[in-house]
Write an enzyme that holds these catalytic residues in place. Structure first.
Site, mmCIF file in Angstrom:
data_model
loop_
_atom_site.group_PDB
_atom_site.id
_atom_site.type_symbol
_atom_site.label_atom_id
_atom_site.label_comp_id
_atom_site.label_asym_id
_atom_site.label_seq_id
_atom_site.Cartn_x
_atom_site.Cartn_y
_atom_site.Cartn_z
ATOM 1 N NE ARG A 128 -4.585 3.507 2.614
ATOM 2 C CZ ARG A 128 -4.278 3.641 3.897
ATOM 3 N NH1 ARG A 128 -4.129 4.839 4.427
ATOM 4 N NH2 ARG A 128 -4.127 2.582 4.666
ATOM 5 C CB SER A 164 -0.962 -0.033 1.194
ATOM 6 O OG SER A 164 -1.889 1.015 1.132
ATOM 7 C CG HIS A 165 0.058 4.241 3.008
ATOM 8 N ND1 HIS A 165 -0.776 3.206 3.372
ATOM 9 C CD2 HIS A 165 0.435 4.842 4.163
ATOM 10 C CE1 HIS A 165 -0.910 3.193 4.683
ATOM 11 N NE2 HIS A 165 -0.184 4.154 5.185
ATOM 12 C CG ASP A 206 -2.658 3.869 -1.934
ATOM 13 O OD1 ASP A 206 -3.472 3.941 -2.866
ATOM 14 O OD2 ASP A 206 -2.704 2.976 -1.075
#
Length: 531
Positions: A295, A134-135, A290
């Site tokens: 997101r 993810s981020h 992201d």
């Protein structure tokens, strides 16, 4: 990055050491190669465990396999592909072996299974694996599994996979035989995830309204998988859309540092979004995503929107502008998301579905079509199609950005202007999260809390009207505590990775009352965690 990739292959985790085992959190297994928490052995073991799981579940359809732009993602993707091919699992990968955004994988699974809707064991149900942390910072790696419903696997499934994977690690992978990469690539089938997804966006967002408004749009994919999607969206729909950053360097050294001095591709952080914020006045609206594009970050003339604020705007707008949605559909939120959402839902006389932290709690409702929208405070959300069918059962940052454009195109208000109109109707909330150091004993005490643990009758001067240890929407354990009054609330839960607990608080009486809420919450928690 070369040293990190080398460690991915060279370092071998010891499954007798707890921190080096496979451990699924709310978003799959994550770790670092240099810490021996995300290595080739983990991927071989997890993928074989997923093969075993899908076999027991009766899946005979394809596995949709995607990866993002982190340095460890492609090596891990290759390892997963080698195991899948060895097990003769049909595998669909992005054409040209390209990167693939999370919502595109979810959409592909749903599309395939909607064409094969029977639930019998002999049907060709599809599922997916996505290689992404993810981020998280550039040196991190991650892998998550999405079963046939297209969304994040539930706790029961991840526990099964976790136990099976660790059993393989304990046996030094002796019963796993990956095929060579060249053979695995020849086994896989090319699938145009981007073209399929982009062509159908009009099913979930009013793309015609966006086209007709001729909005000036800017996008920063933050070096991630959203880049080819946004380029295709601009071309397919003829939008006045500029991708302001086309870099995909795995070091992410083009990123501004986050609040703590680390590189983190968090599109809900003003620090990480600084590059886009500097040029926001060039656009009517601008967006960020992201690296795996699950997101959304929404920027207008007033800056980066608080994710809670945008969720409230989405809920109000969608209830008013989706005439085909049944009035019986629920609206989902996590219990640490803003109570502004509660007030909006109540005003429309709709049903609120409040769940613990984690998008997995929304999957069933989105998949079955009784949950119109599910959103969490960390800028992740998804929604049904305009005619009330499942669109993506994982978070979809791209669709939510386009929804912001639809809102502006249809109402003439930017998302932040729309939110201001909500505060005029429902009051203005003030929201904060505070992290507090805690001992292992205090973290364990969270699991023992009950509604009777709180004996106080007031919180920051207001009568307490609810003490929750289970979410009101689905009855699932919160893993912590939430205390509410008419004018505010706090929720607390321990971190899964650090020696601290997180306190979320919100007040509708102002910033001073918010501070009082947090002070009261800290004192209350100090008392109940020591009992």
């Amino acid at each position: 990055m070369d040293a990190i990739v080398k460690a991915f292959f060279d370092e071998t985790p010891d499954a007798n050491i707890a921190k080096e085992r496979v451990a699924f959190g709310t978003s799959g297994h994550r770790g670092r190669a240099t810490d021996r928490t995300f290595n080739a052995a983990h991927i071989f073991a997890i993928t074989q465990a997923v093969v075993d799981y899908r076999s027991e579940a009766g899946y005979q359809g394809p596995m949709f396999l995607g990866y993002d732009t982190h340095a460890l993602s492609k090596p891990a993707w290759e390892c997963a592909l080698r195991v899948l091919a060895a097990n003769k699992v049909p595998v669909f990968i992005e054409k040209d072996n390209g990167i693939t955004a999370t919502p595109l994988v979810s959409r592909a699974i749903l599309q395939h299974n909607q064409l094969n809707p029977q639930a019998a064991p002999d049907t060709a149900l599809a599922d997916g694996l996505i290689i992404t942390p993810s981020h998280n910072p550039p040196e991190d790696g991650g892998i998550k599994y999405n079963p046939s419903h297209g969304g994040p696997a539930d706790t029961e499934a991840t526990k099964w996979i976790e136990l099976r994977a660790n059993a393989y690690l304990l046996r030094q992978l002796c019963d796993i035989s990956p095929v060579p990469l060249e053979q695995a690539l020849a086994h896989a089938q090319a699938y145009d995830f981007t073209a399929h997804y982009v062509a159908q966006l009009g099913d979930v967002v009013d793309m015609a309204a966006i086209q007709n408004a001729n909005l000036t749009l800017g996008v920063d994919p933050m070096g991630g998988t959203a880049l080819p999607v946004w380029q295709a969206v601009a071309e397919h729909y003829g939008l006045n859309l500029e991708v302001v950053n086309t870099s995909t360097d795995a070091s992410f050294d083009f990123m501004p540092l986050d609040h703590d001095g680390k590189i983190r591709m968090d599109c809900s952080s003003p620090d990480a979004m600084a590059n886009l914020l500097k040029i926001k006045d060039r656009f009517d609206l601008a967006f960020g995503n992201d690296p795996d594009a699950d997101r959304h970050g929404i920027v207008d003339a007033n800056g980066l929107m608080n994710p809670n604020h945008f969720l409230a705007v989405c809920v109000d707008y969608l209830i008013c502008h989706r005439p085909e949605w049944a009035e019986t559909l629920n609206i989902g939120k996590t219990l640490v998301s803003s109570s502004m959402i509660d007030r909006v839902v109540a005003a429309h006389q709709r049903e609120l579905y409040e769940v613990p932290v984690g998008f997995k709690w929304f999957v069933e409702g989105l998949h079955q079509g009784w949950l119109a929208f599910g959103g969490e405070e960390s800028a992740g959300a998804s929604l049904l199609t305009r005619d009330g069918k499942a669109w993506s059962t994982d978070k979809d940052g791209i669709a939510l950005c386009l929804l912001a454009a639809e809102i502006t195109a249809v109402t003439g208000k930017t998302p932040s202007e729309y939110y201001r109109s909500l505060t005029e109707r429902f009051g203005e909330p003030f929201y904060k999260r505070v992290d507090t150091a805690c001992t292992a004993e205090e973290k364990a005490a969270f699991k023992k809390l009950t509604a009777d643990s709180v004996t106080e009758t007031t919180l920051a001067g207001d009568p307490i009207n609810a003490v929750l240890v289970n979410a009101p929407g689905n009855g699932a354990a919160i893993g912590g505590l939430k205390v509410t009054t008419d004018n505010g609330w706090f929720a607390a839960r321990p971190s899964g990775t650090e020696s601290l607990y997180k306190v979320y608080a919100e007040s509708f009486k102002g910033p001073q009352h918010l501070d009082e809420l947090i002070e009261s919450a800290t004192a209350l928690l100090s008392s109940v965690l020591k009992e």
